[in-house]
Scaffold this motif. Structure first.
Motif, mmCIF file in Angstrom:
data_model
loop_
_atom_site.group_PDB
_atom_site.id
_atom_site.type_symbol
_atom_site.label_atom_id
_atom_site.label_comp_id
_atom_site.label_asym_id
_atom_site.label_seq_id
_atom_site.Cartn_x
_atom_site.Cartn_y
_atom_site.Cartn_z
ATOM 1 N N GLY A 1 46.163 36.526 47.825
ATOM 2 C CA GLY A 1 47.113 36.991 46.815
ATOM 3 C C GLY A 1 48.267 36.043 46.577
ATOM 4 O O GLY A 1 49.041 36.241 45.637
ATOM 5 N N GLU A 2 48.403 35.007 47.400
ATOM 6 C CA GLU A 2 49.469 34.021 47.226
ATOM 7 C C GLU A 2 48.932 32.785 46.507
ATOM 8 O O GLU A 2 47.731 32.528 46.502
ATOM 9 C CB GLU A 2 50.059 33.608 48.581
ATOM 10 C CG GLU A 2 50.664 34.749 49.374
ATOM 11 C CD GLU A 2 51.293 34.273 50.667
ATOM 12 O OE1 GLU A 2 52.023 33.264 50.633
ATOM 13 O OE2 GLU A 2 51.030 34.904 51.714
ATOM 14 N N THR A 3 49.838 32.029 45.881
ATOM 15 C CA THR A 3 49.462 30.772 45.250
ATOM 16 C C THR A 3 50.411 29.671 45.715
ATOM 17 O O THR A 3 51.528 29.947 46.163
ATOM 18 C CB THR A 3 49.503 30.868 43.709
ATOM 19 O OG1 THR A 3 50.831 31.263 43.300
ATOM 20 C CG2 THR A 3 48.482 31.861 43.191
ATOM 21 N N PHE A 4 49.947 28.410 45.571
ATOM 22 C CA PHE A 4 50.677 27.284 46.148
ATOM 23 C C PHE A 4 50.676 26.086 45.206
ATOM 24 O O PHE A 4 49.766 25.911 44.396
ATOM 25 C CB PHE A 4 50.037 26.890 47.486
ATOM 26 C CG PHE A 4 50.063 27.988 48.502
ATOM 27 C CD1 PHE A 4 51.127 28.126 49.374
ATOM 28 C CD2 PHE A 4 49.022 28.918 48.569
ATOM 29 C CE1 PHE A 4 51.158 29.158 50.300
ATOM 30 C CE2 PHE A 4 49.044 29.945 49.494
ATOM 31 C CZ PHE A 4 50.113 30.072 50.354
ATOM 32 N N ASP A 5 51.711 25.262 45.370
ATOM 33 C CA ASP A 5 51.785 23.999 44.633
ATOM 34 C C ASP A 5 50.910 22.931 45.274
ATOM 35 O O ASP A 5 50.450 22.011 44.593
ATOM 36 C CB ASP A 5 53.235 23.495 44.591
ATOM 37 C CG ASP A 5 54.162 24.462 43.873
ATOM 38 O OD1 ASP A 5 53.969 24.668 42.664
ATOM 39 O OD2 ASP A 5 55.059 25.018 44.542
ATOM 40 N N LEU A 6 50.699 23.043 46.577
ATOM 41 C CA LEU A 6 49.903 22.056 47.305
ATOM 42 C C LEU A 6 49.168 22.744 48.449
ATOM 43 O O LEU A 6 49.767 23.529 49.200
ATOM 44 C CB LEU A 6 50.794 20.946 47.867
ATOM 45 C CG LEU A 6 50.104 19.858 48.701
ATOM 46 C CD1 LEU A 6 49.169 19.017 47.833
ATOM 47 C CD2 LEU A 6 51.135 18.960 49.382
ATOM 48 N N VAL A 7 47.885 22.464 48.556
ATOM 49 C CA VAL A 7 47.082 22.938 49.687
ATOM 50 C C VAL A 7 46.554 21.717 50.429
ATOM 51 O O VAL A 7 45.932 20.833 49.829
ATOM 52 C CB VAL A 7 45.914 23.830 49.226
ATOM 53 C CG1 VAL A 7 45.022 24.197 50.416
ATOM 54 C CG2 VAL A 7 46.434 25.086 48.538
ATOM 55 N N LEU A 8 46.809 21.668 51.734
ATOM 56 C CA LEU A 8 46.337 20.593 52.607
ATOM 57 C C LEU A 8 45.288 21.158 53.548
ATOM 58 O O LEU A 8 45.444 22.276 54.051
ATOM 59 C CB LEU A 8 47.490 20.044 53.458
ATOM 60 C CG LEU A 8 48.705 19.453 52.757
ATOM 61 C CD1 LEU A 8 49.866 19.368 53.731
ATOM 62 C CD2 LEU A 8 48.368 18.083 52.201
#
Length: 214
Positions: A89-96
């Motif tokens: 349910g969360e979103t991100f600017d960057l996923v590593l």
């Protein structure tokens, strides 16, 4: 600090850290580090002012990342769980992510202990394919996925799946390294399968960068 049984930062960590350093992060960017291990990459992002969530399936890794964040005096939200489950349910600017990616002669047998950090099924894609399916939905418009893997586990499939999901994806970094103890220990099996040629004496690591269009 590396607690026993936790994957210590190695060449793949450094290669992904270099890719992270080249990313222009938004102010107070939301960053997710999946398979955080010691938290090394998560802390690199936190040093740049990002709001970082770190996830790992290993409780020892969770404890290690929390200890290292405390020692560094940096805010880090560390969650225990399998891949993206703790941040649904969360979103991100960057996923590593530096996931397990080494092909294993043990096939689909569930790895135990420290081997969970590298064993990834017969073709090395046990978690890579799940990441390709699930990560695009966590990226905000303009968001970026940075993933490191071995050439032994088919980077072309990673790029292809991410493109099919609507992302702009490509291999942006390559580095050849000497065989580590894991690859060296299954070198004969890898050659028999054709994943290493008779003359290969190094492993190639790659970083795949995928961006969600604005």
């Amino acid at each position: 600090m590396v607690l026993p049984g936790v994957y210590a930062p190695q060449e793949d960590t450094a290669l992904l850290a270099d890719a992270l350093a080249d990313e222009a992060l938004p102010v107070a960017a939301a960053v997710l580090d999946v398979g955080t291990g010691t938290g090394a990459l998560a802390l690199e992002a936190a040093r740049r002012g990002a709001r970082v969530t770190a996830v790992d399936v290993s409780w020892r890794a969770v404890c290690t990342a929390r200890l290292n964040a405390a020692r560094a005096g940096l805010p880090l939200r560390v969650r225990h769980g399998n891949l993206f489950t703790p941040v649904l349910g969360e979103t991100f600017d960057l996923v590593l992510t530096n996931p397990p990616y080494v092909p294993s002669p043990h096939g689909g047998r569930r790895p135990r202990g420290a081997a969970r950090a590298w064993d990834a099924g017969h073709d090395g894609r046990l978690l890579l394919d799940r990441i390709c399916r699930q990560a695009p939905g966590l990226l905000r418009p303009g968001g970026v996925l940075l993933l490191v893997q071995s050439a032994l586990s088919d980077p072309g499939s990673t790029v292809g799946q991410l493109r099919e999901a609507g992302l702009k994806a490509a291999v942006t970094r390559r580095q050849r390294i000497a065989f580590g103890p894991v690859v060296r220990g299954r070198e004969g099996w890898l050659r028999h399968r054709g994943l290493l040629s008779a003359t290969d004496n190094e492993e190639e690591l790659v970083v795949v960068r995928a961006e969600r269009p604005v």
